[in-house]
Design an enzyme around this catalytic site. Structure first.
Site, PDB file in Angstrom:
ATOM      1  N   GLU A  52      -9.445   0.091  15.926  1.00  0.00           N
ATOM      2  CA  GLU A  52      -8.800  -1.102  15.365  1.00  0.00           C
ATOM      3  C   GLU A  52      -7.896  -1.763  16.400  1.00  0.00           C
ATOM      4  O   GLU A  52      -7.926  -2.991  16.569  1.00  0.00           O
ATOM      5  CB  GLU A  52      -7.987  -0.741  14.127  1.00  0.00           C
ATOM      6  CG  GLU A  52      -7.321  -1.959  13.503  1.00  0.00           C
ATOM      7  CD  GLU A  52      -6.378  -1.628  12.353  1.00  0.00           C
ATOM      8  OE1 GLU A  52      -6.330  -2.406  11.389  1.00  0.00           O
ATOM      9  OE2 GLU A  52      -5.661  -0.599  12.444  1.00  0.00           O
ATOM     10  N   TRP A  74     -11.044  -2.681   6.990  1.00  0.00           N
ATOM     11  CA  TRP A  74     -10.800  -4.089   6.688  1.00  0.00           C
ATOM     12  C   TRP A  74     -11.830  -4.666   5.715  1.00  0.00           C
ATOM     13  O   TRP A  74     -11.766  -5.854   5.391  1.00  0.00           O
ATOM     14  CB  TRP A  74     -10.809  -4.912   7.983  1.00  0.00           C
ATOM     15  CG  TRP A  74      -9.498  -4.881   8.707  1.00  0.00           C
ATOM     16  CD1 TRP A  74      -9.149  -4.072   9.751  1.00  0.00           C
ATOM     17  CD2 TRP A  74      -8.358  -5.699   8.439  1.00  0.00           C
ATOM     18  NE1 TRP A  74      -7.861  -4.334  10.148  1.00  0.00           N
ATOM     19  CE2 TRP A  74      -7.350  -5.327   9.362  1.00  0.00           C
ATOM     20  CE3 TRP A  74      -8.085  -6.690   7.506  1.00  0.00           C
ATOM     21  CZ2 TRP A  74      -6.089  -5.926   9.376  1.00  0.00           C
ATOM     22  CZ3 TRP A  74      -6.828  -7.289   7.525  1.00  0.00           C
ATOM     23  CH2 TRP A  74      -5.855  -6.911   8.447  1.00  0.00           C
ATOM     24  N   TYR A 116      -4.043 -10.623  12.950  1.00  0.00           N
ATOM     25  CA  TYR A 116      -3.371 -10.015  14.094  1.00  0.00           C
ATOM     26  C   TYR A 116      -3.884 -10.422  15.476  1.00  0.00           C
ATOM     27  O   TYR A 116      -3.168 -11.039  16.263  1.00  0.00           O
ATOM     28  CB  TYR A 116      -3.451  -8.489  13.971  1.00  0.00           C
ATOM     29  CG  TYR A 116      -2.741  -7.929  12.774  1.00  0.00           C
ATOM     30  CD1 TYR A 116      -1.365  -7.728  12.785  1.00  0.00           C
ATOM     31  CD2 TYR A 116      -3.454  -7.583  11.628  1.00  0.00           C
ATOM     32  CE1 TYR A 116      -0.710  -7.201  11.683  1.00  0.00           C
ATOM     33  CE2 TYR A 116      -2.803  -7.053  10.518  1.00  0.00           C
ATOM     34  CZ  TYR A 116      -1.428  -6.862  10.546  1.00  0.00           C
ATOM     35  OH  TYR A 116      -0.786  -6.349   9.458  1.00  0.00           O
ATOM     36  N   CYS A 178       1.546  -7.248   8.391  1.00  0.00           N
ATOM     37  CA  CYS A 178       2.555  -6.293   7.917  1.00  0.00           C
ATOM     38  C   CYS A 178       3.359  -5.792   9.112  1.00  0.00           C
ATOM     39  O   CYS A 178       4.571  -5.907   9.138  1.00  0.00           O
ATOM     40  CB  CYS A 178       1.888  -5.130   7.188  1.00  0.00           C
ATOM     41  SG  CYS A 178       1.013  -5.630   5.688  1.00  0.00           S
ATOM     42  N   ARG A 199       7.293  -5.736   8.115  1.00  0.00           N
ATOM     43  CA  ARG A 199       7.897  -6.357   6.939  1.00  0.00           C
ATOM     44  C   ARG A 199       7.546  -5.618   5.654  1.00  0.00           C
ATOM     45  O   ARG A 199       8.314  -5.572   4.689  1.00  0.00           O
ATOM     46  CB  ARG A 199       7.440  -7.816   6.806  1.00  0.00           C
ATOM     47  CG  ARG A 199       5.954  -7.950   6.543  1.00  0.00           C
ATOM     48  CD  ARG A 199       5.513  -9.314   6.057  1.00  0.00           C
ATOM     49  NE  ARG A 199       4.081  -9.281   5.793  1.00  0.00           N
ATOM     50  CZ  ARG A 199       3.546  -8.978   4.622  1.00  0.00           C
ATOM     51  NH1 ARG A 199       4.301  -8.682   3.598  1.00  0.00           N
ATOM     52  NH2 ARG A 199       2.232  -8.963   4.469  1.00  0.00           N
ATOM     53  N   ASP A 202       3.094   0.340   3.447  1.00  0.00           N
ATOM     54  CA  ASP A 202       2.503   1.275   2.497  1.00  0.00           C
ATOM     55  C   ASP A 202       2.643   2.662   3.127  1.00  0.00           C
ATOM     56  O   ASP A 202       1.837   3.057   3.952  1.00  0.00           O
ATOM     57  CB  ASP A 202       1.039   0.898   2.271  1.00  0.00           C
ATOM     58  CG  ASP A 202       0.281   1.893   1.404  1.00  0.00           C
ATOM     59  OD1 ASP A 202       0.858   2.925   1.026  1.00  0.00           O
ATOM     60  OD2 ASP A 202      -0.908   1.641   1.121  1.00  0.00           O
TER      61      ASP A 202
END
Length: 297
Positions: A52, A74, A116, A178, A199, A202
């Protein structure tokens, strides 16, 4: 994890699943002597995380190259979009097979928007056309390349930052970033540290990938700049556990961490964009069994 589960504020969230959360949490991880933050209380599929991160650095935003490598993390977002748009209750496996096999299908349904990697290496720039008009430049700003150059030429700077939080593009992203802002700091002894502000975290599922990838990126940046990795500082905004992750939480809190994993970089390419999967190896990693839990989309 224990503090969130016991003390966390229970809230209704975007997904409708519900969470318990704390706000404004920080953890620090030493990166000295090839140390890498990998959870040992459950198996973290670090090879998937590595693929990733390398994908982010290409600037690609389509899941096709990921699923062709067996990376499915994803898939849920474009799959959910496809099902809602078409009414087709296609399985994830069949959806991924079509993404790989069909160019047009992949182009239409596999793209995640400017997530991203796009922001990291191709942040939109605009050029004047005259008479008050502007057009989007063919090549955007490469924040990662600029970061490397800045660290090499002006290591004392306090502006070694890149971010994925592009306000103008948020509504076109499958998921707003995130892990959003990274800042780097060079010590007088040549040690490189990274502070990641995330921000939304999980903690049950995403965190293990996020902290590994941030540490890995720090190692890669240090490798390119002739520095040595010193520390990763992780700061979370909304740090949460989903209410349907009770079994994951109970299993993980009942396990005892053990071991000290190492990550070695086997080759230094000419640029940070030249690394490939085989350039990395994780050693001394003997995790306990995987713990499965559903992803909230």
């Amino acid at each position: 994890m224990r503090r969130i589960w016991v003390e966390g504020d229970e809230r209704v969230d975007r997904t409708g699943v519900g969470t318990r959360s704390l706000f404004g949490e920080t953890m620090r991880f030493s990166l000295k002597d090839d140390a890498i933050p990998l959870l040992t209380t459950k198996r973290v599929y670090w090879k998937t995380a590595l693929r990733e991160l390398l994908w982010f650095l290409t600037g690609d935003t389509n899941i096709r190259s990921l699923v062709s490598q067996g990376v499915k993390i994803w898939t849920d977002w474009p799959l959910d979009k496809y099902r809602k748009a078409t009414g087709d209750a296609i399985s994830a496996e069949d959806f991924e097979a079509r993404i790989i096999a069909d160019d047009a299908f992949a182009a239409q349904w596999g793209d995640l928007g400017p997530v991203y990697g796009h922001q990291w290496v191709n942040w939109p720039r605009y050029e004047p056309m005259g008479e008050g008009l502007f057009r989007r430049a063919e090549q955007g700003h490469n924040q990662i390349a600029a970061l490397i150059e800045g660290l090499k030429t002006n290591p004392e700077s306090r502006r070694h930052i890149f971010t994925g939080w592009n306000v103008a593009d948020l509504d076109r992203m499958a998921l707003p970033p995130c892990h959003m802002t990274y800042q780097f700091h060079v010590r007088s002894d040549g040690g490189l540290s990274c502070l990641l502000f995330q921000r939304s975290c999980d903690l049950g599922l995403g965190f293990a990938f996020n902290v590994f990838e941030a540490a890995l990126l720090t190692r890669m940046v240090a490798d390119q700049c002739g520095l040595h990795a010193h520390e990763l500082v992780w700061t979370g905004g909304d740090v949460h556990l989903y209410l349907n992750h009770a079994e994951l939480v109970e299993q993980q809190m009942g396990r005892v961490p053990e071991g000290a994993p190492k990550l070695r970089i086997l080759r230094r390419p000419e640029s940070i964009f030249g690394y490939n999967f085989d350039d990395f190896v994780v050693e001394v990693y003997t995790p306990q069994a995987h713990i499965a839990a559903p992803v909230a989309v």
